[in-house]
Design a protein around this motif. Structure first.
Motif, PDB file in Angstrom:
ATOM      1  N   ASN A   1     -31.045  86.415 -31.138  1.00  0.00           N
ATOM      2  CA  ASN A   1     -30.563  86.002 -29.807  1.00  0.00           C
ATOM      3  C   ASN A   1     -31.702  86.152 -28.786  1.00  0.00           C
ATOM      4  O   ASN A   1     -31.732  87.084 -27.991  1.00  0.00           O
ATOM      5  CB  ASN A   1     -29.350  86.848 -29.388  1.00  0.00           C
TER       6      ASN A   1
ATOM      7  N   LYS B   1     -16.855  92.902 -29.147  1.00  0.00           N
ATOM      8  CA  LYS B   1     -15.851  92.782 -28.091  1.00  0.00           C
ATOM      9  C   LYS B   1     -14.830  93.907 -28.242  1.00  0.00           C
ATOM     10  O   LYS B   1     -14.274  94.115 -29.320  1.00  0.00           O
ATOM     11  CB  LYS B   1     -15.162  91.418 -28.185  1.00  0.00           C
TER      12      LYS B   1
ATOM     13  N   TYR C   1     -29.367  99.036 -25.483  1.00  0.00           N
ATOM     14  CA  TYR C   1     -27.895  99.122 -25.548  1.00  0.00           C
ATOM     15  C   TYR C   1     -27.312  98.713 -24.205  1.00  0.00           C
ATOM     16  O   TYR C   1     -27.720  99.208 -23.142  1.00  0.00           O
ATOM     17  CB  TYR C   1     -27.472 100.546 -25.892  1.00  0.00           C
ATOM     18  N   GLU C   2     -26.357  97.787 -24.222  1.00  0.00           N
ATOM     19  CA  GLU C   2     -25.706  97.297 -23.002  1.00  0.00           C
ATOM     20  C   GLU C   2     -24.191  97.440 -23.106  1.00  0.00           C
ATOM     21  O   GLU C   2     -23.609  97.330 -24.194  1.00  0.00           O
ATOM     22  CB  GLU C   2     -26.038  95.820 -22.758  1.00  0.00           C
TER      23      GLU C   2
ATOM     24  N   THR D   1     -17.559  94.504 -23.526  1.00  0.00           N
ATOM     25  CA  THR D   1     -18.355  94.169 -24.692  1.00  0.00           C
ATOM     26  C   THR D   1     -19.585  95.064 -24.707  1.00  0.00           C
ATOM     27  O   THR D   1     -20.024  95.567 -23.663  1.00  0.00           O
ATOM     28  CB  THR D   1     -18.797  92.689 -24.683  1.00  0.00           C
ATOM     29  N   THR D   2     -20.138  95.268 -25.893  1.00  0.00           N
ATOM     30  CA  THR D   2     -21.377  96.036 -26.027  1.00  0.00           C
ATOM     31  C   THR D   2     -22.383  95.218 -26.831  1.00  0.00           C
ATOM     32  O   THR D   2     -22.002  94.423 -27.710  1.00  0.00           O
ATOM     33  CB  THR D   2     -21.130  97.379 -26.747  1.00  0.00           C
ATOM     34  N   ARG D   3     -23.704  95.426 -26.478  1.00  0.00           N
ATOM     35  CA  ARG D   3     -24.779  94.729 -27.176  1.00  0.00           C
ATOM     36  C   ARG D   3     -25.774  95.743 -27.714  1.00  0.00           C
ATOM     37  O   ARG D   3     -26.106  96.718 -27.035  1.00  0.00           O
ATOM     38  CB  ARG D   3     -25.485  93.756 -26.234  1.00  0.00           C
TER      39      ARG D   3
ATOM     40  N   ARG E   1     -20.967  95.572 -21.035  1.00  0.00           N
ATOM     41  CA  ARG E   1     -20.646  94.505 -20.091  1.00  0.00           C
ATOM     42  C   ARG E   1     -19.148  94.465 -19.845  1.00  0.00           C
ATOM     43  O   ARG E   1     -18.348  94.656 -20.753  1.00  0.00           O
ATOM     44  CB  ARG E   1     -21.113  93.159 -20.629  1.00  0.00           C
TER      45      ARG E   1
ATOM     46  N   LYS F   1     -21.000  88.413 -32.197  1.00  0.00           N
ATOM     47  CA  LYS F   1     -22.318  87.867 -32.498  1.00  0.00           C
ATOM     48  C   LYS F   1     -23.047  88.839 -33.409  1.00  0.00           C
ATOM     49  O   LYS F   1     -22.976  90.038 -33.211  1.00  0.00           O
ATOM     50  CB  LYS F   1     -23.149  87.632 -31.238  1.00  0.00           C
TER      51      LYS F   1
ATOM     52  N   GLU G   1     -23.246  91.893 -31.025  1.00  0.00           N
ATOM     53  CA  GLU G   1     -22.385  92.004 -29.832  1.00  0.00           C
ATOM     54  C   GLU G   1     -20.951  92.223 -30.309  1.00  0.00           C
ATOM     55  O   GLU G   1     -20.456  91.487 -31.167  1.00  0.00           O
ATOM     56  CB  GLU G   1     -22.479  90.747 -28.967  1.00  0.00           C
TER      57      GLU G   1
ATOM     58  N   TYR H   1     -33.521  89.291 -27.042  1.00  0.00           N
ATOM     59  CA  TYR H   1     -32.861  90.451 -27.660  1.00  0.00           C
ATOM     60  C   TYR H   1     -33.307  90.677 -29.101  1.00  0.00           C
ATOM     61  O   TYR H   1     -33.103  91.764 -29.668  1.00  0.00           O
ATOM     62  CB  TYR H   1     -31.340  90.260 -27.644  1.00  0.00           C
TER      63      TYR H   1
ATOM     64  N   MET I   1     -29.591  90.946 -32.758  1.00  0.00           N
ATOM     65  CA  MET I   1     -28.615  91.584 -31.870  1.00  0.00           C
ATOM     66  C   MET I   1     -27.208  91.509 -32.471  1.00  0.00           C
ATOM     67  O   MET I   1     -26.862  90.533 -33.140  1.00  0.00           O
ATOM     68  CB  MET I   1     -28.625  90.893 -30.501  1.00  0.00           C
TER      69      MET I   1
END
Length: 418
Positions: free
Chosen positions: A338, A348, A393-394, A354-356, A396, A334, A346, A341, A344
């Motif tokens: 979003n 994989k 920052y995420e 995954t990181t955002r 997942r 992505k 994203e 957010y 953003m």
């Protein structure tokens, strides 16, 4: 008176009468003629005897001289034959010595060529090891010895550092053999020294390649252990040990050992690269290097409405326009607006992660693009549900947010190896 007459009576000379038919001849032989004839006869007899004696003695002298000359000639020919045989033996020995020396020199030149040709094989390996941060201790990998042939000559002796080439065997004389032995052919001691030097260089090459292999394996082990201690789900290494003194027996063994060490080195480097690639597939890189954390992962007071809420990531203090980097290798899924957010990106990654990267002011990647760790993907901002410029920052796993701090701590520990 009668006696006086007898004493004074004249004696007639002898007469020789020769009658032949009607012819009658007579010769009177006087005493002085007889004496003269006797004297001549005696002289002739003595002369004959002297002549005969001289001829006999001369023949004896000539025979003796001829025999002596023949003896001297035989002795001279025997001496010449002996000297010729001696020269032939010395020449034969000299030729054998030269062939032996040339064989040894050719063998050493061949080994030198082998060692010099390995430079083309070793140099890219050293560059590869240097790029991965692998170095052998205590000697640096860049100091691997590579013997260089002397340019501008095809002579084996000159290439190995010896003097002038050996003189042609056809020109050897008995007076020059010793000089050529001493001055032109390298001594066995010098050949042994050169062989020892080449042997030491070859062993040093092998030992340092082996040291680089060990260093690569050790670095890989440290990376895996550090990653596991930091909580990364990496399988522990299963290693087996070998050892023993390095005692090569001959050049063929050294060639086989060198080839084996090159194979081992390539394998160790490939395993190290694979391990680093695996580690880099985890989001361990800091997306905003040098920026402090303003809000941690977990429950907190919502900054907008002031109620308790779950914060699914961490916030970095980052003024608008701060460079934001990918935390790991991966594929952009992505890249755009979003909801809360804002702007953003994203990404994989492997292992279901995954990181955002949210609230960006600018985006520099697009969906479907492959990125690597540390690559610039955007710039920080305050788009979406935000109270000011920062980076949200995420991380997942399986679609659920997890605390990124563990991965960032792992990245800090592994930074020296990556």
């Amino acid at each position: 008176m009668k006696k006086v007459q007898e004493f004074g009576k004249r004696k007639e000379p002898h007469t020789v009468i020769i009658a032949q038919g009607q012819n009658i001849r007579h010769f009177t032989i006087r005493p002085w003629v007889v004496g003269l004839a006797a004297t001549l006869f005696m002289a002739m007899a003595v002369g004959y005897l002297l002549s005969t004696s001289y001829l006999i003695l001369r023949d004896d002298l000539l025979n003796t001289a001829v025999a002596r000359q023949a003896k001297l000639q035989h002795a001279y020919e025997d001496r010449i034959a002996s000297l010729r045989g001696q020269v032939d033996r010395i020449t034969s020995h000299r030729l054998l010595d030269q062939q032996f020396m040339e064989g040894k020199i050719a063998e050493l030149a061949s080994r030198q060529n082998v060692l010099a040709s390995r430079s083309g094989m070793i140099e890219p390996l050293l560059e590869r090891a240097k790029e991965l941060g692998v170095s052998a201790s205590p000697a640096s990998a860049s100091t691997l010895p590579v013997p260089k042939l002397r340019p501008g000559t095809k002579n084996k002796q000159a290439r190995l550092g010896f003097g002038a080439p050996v003189t042609n065997i056809d020109t050897i004389t008995t007076g020059s053999i010793a000089a050529q032995d001493a001055d032109e052919l390298p001594s066995l001691t010098k050949l042994a020294d050169v062989k020892s030097d080449l042997h030491d260089i070859e062993r040093t090459q092998i030992e340092q390649i082996a040291a680089l292999s060990d260093a690569a394996a050790e670095q890989r082990e440290k990376i895996v252990n550090t990653a596991r201690q930091a909580g990364l789900p990496i399988r522990a290494l299963e290693t087996t040990g070998t050892g023993g003194p390095f005692i090569p027996s001959n050049a063929k063994d050294l060639d086989a050992i060198f080839d084996s060490e090159i194979v081992s080195f390539n394998k160790a480097i490939e395993e190290l690269e694979e391990t680093k690639e695996t580690v880099r597939s985890f989001p361990i890189a800091n997306p905003a290097p040098g920026k402090s954390i303003s809000s941690k992962f977990g429950h907190r007071k919502d900054p907008i409405i002031g109620k308790s809420a779950f914060h699914g990531g961490i916030d970095f203090r980052a003024p608008t326009g701060t460079r934001i980097n990918a935390a790991a290798n991966g594929k952009v899924v992505k890249a755009g607006r979003n909801g809360g957010y804002g702007n953003m990106v994203e990404i994989k990654h492997a292992n279901g992660l995954t990181t955002r990267y949210a609230h960006l002011s600018r985006i520099y990647v697009k969906a479907g693009q492959r990125v690597v760790a540390g690559q610039k993907i955007g710039a920080s901002g305050s788009t979406g549900r935000s109270t000011g410029p920062h980076l949200h920052y995420e991380v997942r796993s399986g679609g659920k947010p997890i605390n990124p701090i563990g991965y960032l701590n792992a990245g800090t520990r592994l930074s020296d190896y990556l």
